[in-house]
Design a protein around this motif. Structure first.
Motif, short mmCIF file in Angstrom:
data_model
loop_
_atom_site.label_atom_id
_atom_site.label_comp_id
_atom_site.label_asym_id
_atom_site.label_seq_id
_atom_site.Cartn_x
_atom_site.Cartn_y
_atom_site.Cartn_z
N VAL A 182 0.83 -1.21 0.00
CA VAL A 182 0.00 0.00 0.00
C VAL A 182 0.87 1.26 0.00
N THR A 183 2.07 1.18 0.57
CA THR A 183 2.95 2.35 0.59
C THR A 183 3.43 2.68 -0.82
N PHE A 184 3.69 1.64 -1.63
CA PHE A 184 4.20 1.88 -2.99
C PHE A 184 3.21 2.69 -3.83
N PRO A 185 1.95 2.28 -3.99
CA PRO A 185 1.05 3.11 -4.80
C PRO A 185 0.81 4.48 -4.18
N HIS A 186 0.81 4.57 -2.86
CA HIS A 186 0.63 5.87 -2.20
C HIS A 186 1.79 6.81 -2.54
N THR A 187 3.00 6.27 -2.49
CA THR A 187 4.18 7.08 -2.79
C THR A 187 4.24 7.47 -4.26
N ILE A 188 3.94 6.53 -5.15
CA ILE A 188 3.97 6.83 -6.58
C ILE A 188 2.91 7.88 -6.93
N ALA A 189 1.74 7.77 -6.31
CA ALA A 189 0.71 8.80 -6.53
C ALA A 189 1.22 10.15 -6.05
N GLY A 190 1.94 10.18 -4.93
CA GLY A 190 2.53 11.43 -4.46
C GLY A 190 3.57 11.97 -5.43
N CYS A 191 4.31 11.08 -6.08
CA CYS A 191 5.30 11.51 -7.08
C CYS A 191 4.61 12.20 -8.25
N PHE A 192 3.50 11.64 -8.72
CA PHE A 192 2.78 12.27 -9.83
C PHE A 192 2.12 13.57 -9.39
N LEU A 193 1.76 13.67 -8.11
CA LEU A 193 1.24 14.93 -7.59
C LEU A 193 2.30 16.03 -7.70
N ALA A 244 -6.55 12.11 -6.19
CA ALA A 244 -7.56 11.08 -5.90
C ALA A 244 -6.90 9.76 -5.52
N ALA A 245 -5.83 9.39 -6.23
CA ALA A 245 -5.12 8.15 -5.92
C ALA A 245 -4.45 8.22 -4.55
N VAL A 246 -3.94 9.39 -4.18
CA VAL A 246 -3.34 9.56 -2.85
C VAL A 246 -4.39 9.35 -1.76
N VAL A 247 -5.58 9.90 -1.97
CA VAL A 247 -6.65 9.76 -0.98
C VAL A 247 -7.06 8.29 -0.83
N ILE A 248 -7.26 7.60 -1.94
CA ILE A 248 -7.71 6.21 -1.90
C ILE A 248 -6.64 5.31 -1.27
N SER A 249 -5.40 5.44 -1.75
CA SER A 249 -4.33 4.61 -1.19
C SER A 249 -4.04 4.99 0.26
N GLY A 250 -4.18 6.27 0.60
CA GLY A 250 -3.97 6.70 1.98
C GLY A 250 -5.00 6.13 2.92
N ASP A 251 -6.24 6.00 2.44
CA ASP A 251 -7.28 5.39 3.26
C ASP A 251 -6.94 3.93 3.57
N ILE A 252 -6.49 3.20 2.55
CA ILE A 252 -6.10 1.80 2.77
C ILE A 252 -4.88 1.73 3.68
N THR A 258 -2.86 21.81 -3.24
CA THR A 258 -2.29 21.58 -4.57
C THR A 258 -3.38 21.21 -5.58
N ALA A 259 -4.25 20.28 -5.20
CA ALA A 259 -5.33 19.87 -6.10
C ALA A 259 -6.29 21.02 -6.38
N ALA A 260 -6.56 21.85 -5.37
CA ALA A 260 -7.48 22.98 -5.57
C ALA A 260 -6.92 24.00 -6.56
N ILE A 261 -5.62 24.29 -6.45
CA ILE A 261 -5.00 25.24 -7.39
C ILE A 261 -5.00 24.66 -8.80
N ALA A 262 -4.70 23.37 -8.92
CA ALA A 262 -4.70 22.73 -10.25
C ALA A 262 -6.09 22.78 -10.87
N LEU A 263 -7.12 22.55 -10.06
CA LEU A 263 -8.49 22.60 -10.57
C LEU A 263 -8.85 24.02 -11.01
N LEU A 264 -8.44 25.00 -10.23
CA LEU A 264 -8.71 26.40 -10.59
C LEU A 264 -7.99 26.77 -11.88
N ALA A 265 -6.72 26.33 -12.01
CA ALA A 265 -5.97 26.63 -13.23
C ALA A 265 -6.62 25.99 -14.44
N LEU A 266 -7.10 24.76 -14.28
CA LEU A 266 -7.76 24.07 -15.39
C LEU A 266 -9.05 24.79 -15.78
#
Length: 472
Positions: free
Chosen positions: A181-192, A233-241, A344-352
């Motif tokens: 579970v740490t691996f997908p959480h970390t990789i999602a953080g990398c893409f963030l 979204a992936a960070v939230v899901i993997s973080g919950d697990i 970070t996600a909020a600023i990205a959404l606003l920019a989009l």
């Protein structure tokens, strides 16, 4: 202050500093490979220009990450020799795979990518950056497998004669539930982090750059913003697990993350808490009922054990002593990780949203947000890393070795202070170099639209050297 305190500070400072480069390297390698893939498939030179532009930023970051990462290995032998002796049999396998397989892919094929422009066939050249990206992801997996063993040791036996942990099941180490579970959480953080960099740089250029480049930067902005949102979204899901697994294998870490002193069923999530300076008791807290129980157990009325009960349980199991981490550190780094990620996600959404239908954003606040956007997910990642490691304290290997037992007994306080001061000075200089290089090339904007060579033109004369210019 003794050698143990300084050794911990030194490892913490150098590790967090190195980790500033890791997520950007991993995430940006995949995004640069994606940009080049789109160029190969479509022939659109705008994607070639983006590949060369962000490829340069990627190479700067990669080089700095390699330099700072080497120091980590030296510290194991210098300051933490007893720890290295204890875990060497277990760590040897994943770290060897990381060096021989993952880092080989990453460094070798990255070199081919740098010097293979217009020398290799296009699809072969594209394969080199994908191989480097895959190597960076594999490298993260093997490192996280080793770290997860410290959080939840599996697949080993303790040799009473030597006092060493000996590997018995390498598959169990690689498939450790914490690593899974740490691996997908970390990789999602990398893409963030990588998405935040793309969005911030593209937004800044879109608002201040040349009109003829606006459409190209808009493409980068869209890619970066969508990557940021999906990664969040992936960070939230993997973080919950991850929270549920953490509650099972490291219940003290979950309690420390919430400053939960007494066992609760159901348990409330602390949004904001004011406690005593030593973190020993709560003064005021704003809480949401049932949420912590759901995050920790999957049941809104589940039981989450508190710090006081767990301390008594650990003292009875492992002997007298404090088994409680520094609560203010774990509590606030956990919230910084979440809060900065959401921002970070909020600023990205606003920019989009503000650049839809070909518009160019004009908000002064959004322009300022573009400047800090690349930094926010980096700080979120670092906060998460600090929480992970500090929440495990006082253990180096949970249930097996305390941190105080892993330090080198032959290293004096003066020696550790000397190396700490030297590393801090060198890292400070490297930080200035890194920031100046990134800012310089990020401000420079897109490279000129050189006509790409065909496969038949590979290596055909000095004009083709221009394609290599972005690498230096």
């Amino acid at each position: 202050m003794d050698a143990l305190d300084v050794a911990r500070w030194q490892f913490g400072v150098t590790t967090v500093y190195h980790f500033l480069f890791v997520p950007l390297t991993i995430g940006l390698s995949v995004l640069v490979a994606t940009m080049q893939t789109v160029w190969i498939r479509t022939g659109d030179e705008r994607w070639l220009r983006l590949t060369r532009f962000y490829g340069k930023l990627f190479l700067i970051n990669f080089a700095m990450g390699v330099v700072t990462g080497i120091v980590q290995e030296f510290q194991f032998g210098m300051n933490w020799s007893d720890y290295s002796r204890f875990v060497g049999d277990v760590f040897g396998a994943p770290l060897a795979l990381e060096a021989l397989l993952a880092f080989f892919l990453e460094s070798t094929f990255l070199g081919l990518w740098i010097f293979g422009w217009d020398r290799l066939p296009r699809r072969v050249h594209l394969a080199t950056i994908w191989a480097a990206a895959i190597g960076s992801v594999l490298s993260a997996y093997f490192i996280l497998a080793a770290n997860s063993w410290m959080q939840n040791p599996v697949g080993y036996r303790l040799n009473p004669a030597t006092g060493r942990a000996e590997l018995t099941d390498f598959g169990a180490v690689l498939s450790n539930p914490v690593a899974m579970v740490t691996f997908p959480h970390t990789i999602a953080g990398c893409f963030l982090v990588a998405g935040g960099l793309l969005t911030g740089v593209a937004l800044w250029h879109l608002m201040r750059g040349r009109p003829q480049d606006a459409d190209t930067h808009r493409r980068a902005l869209r890619l970066g913003a969508w990557v940021t949102l999906v990664a969040a979204a992936a960070v939230v899901i993997s973080g919950d697990i991850q929270g549920k697994i953490m509650t099972q294998v490291q219940p003290m870490k979950m309690a420390a993350a919430e400053a939960l002193y007494r066992t609760e069923s159901p348990a409330s999530l602390s949004v904001f808490t004011i406690g005593t300076l030593d973190g020993s008791r709560e003064v005021y807290a704003l809480k949401i009922p049932y949420v912590l129980s759901f995050l920790g157990t999957g049941d809104p009325r589940g039981t989450v054990h508190g710090i006081e009960d767990l301390q008594a349980q650990y003292a009875a199991t492992y002997g007298p002593g404090s088994y409680t981490p520094i609560i203010p550190v774990t509590y606030w780094t956990f919230r910084l990780m979440i809060g900065l990620g959401v921002l970070t996600a909020a600023i990205a959404l606003l920019a989009l949203w503000t650049q839809r239908r070909g518009r160019i954003p004009t908000s002064r606040w959004l322009r300022r947000a573009a400047l800090v956007l690349p930094v926010l997910p980096l700080l979120a990642n670092s906060s998460g890393w600090i929480f992970t490691e500090m929440g495990r304290q006082p253990w180096l290997v949970f249930g097996e070795m305390l941190t105080r037992d892993g330090v080198s007994v032959s290293v004096s306080l003066a020696e550790v202070l000397t190396s700490f001061a030297a590393f801090t000075a060198i890292y400070g200089a490297l930080a200035v170099i890194e920031v100046r290089l990134l800012l310089r090339y990020a401000r420079a904007g897109l490279p000129p639209a050189d006509p790409p060579a065909s496969d038949h033109d590979a290596g055909a004369g000095p004009d083709r050297e221009r394609a290599l210019a972005f690498a230096y």
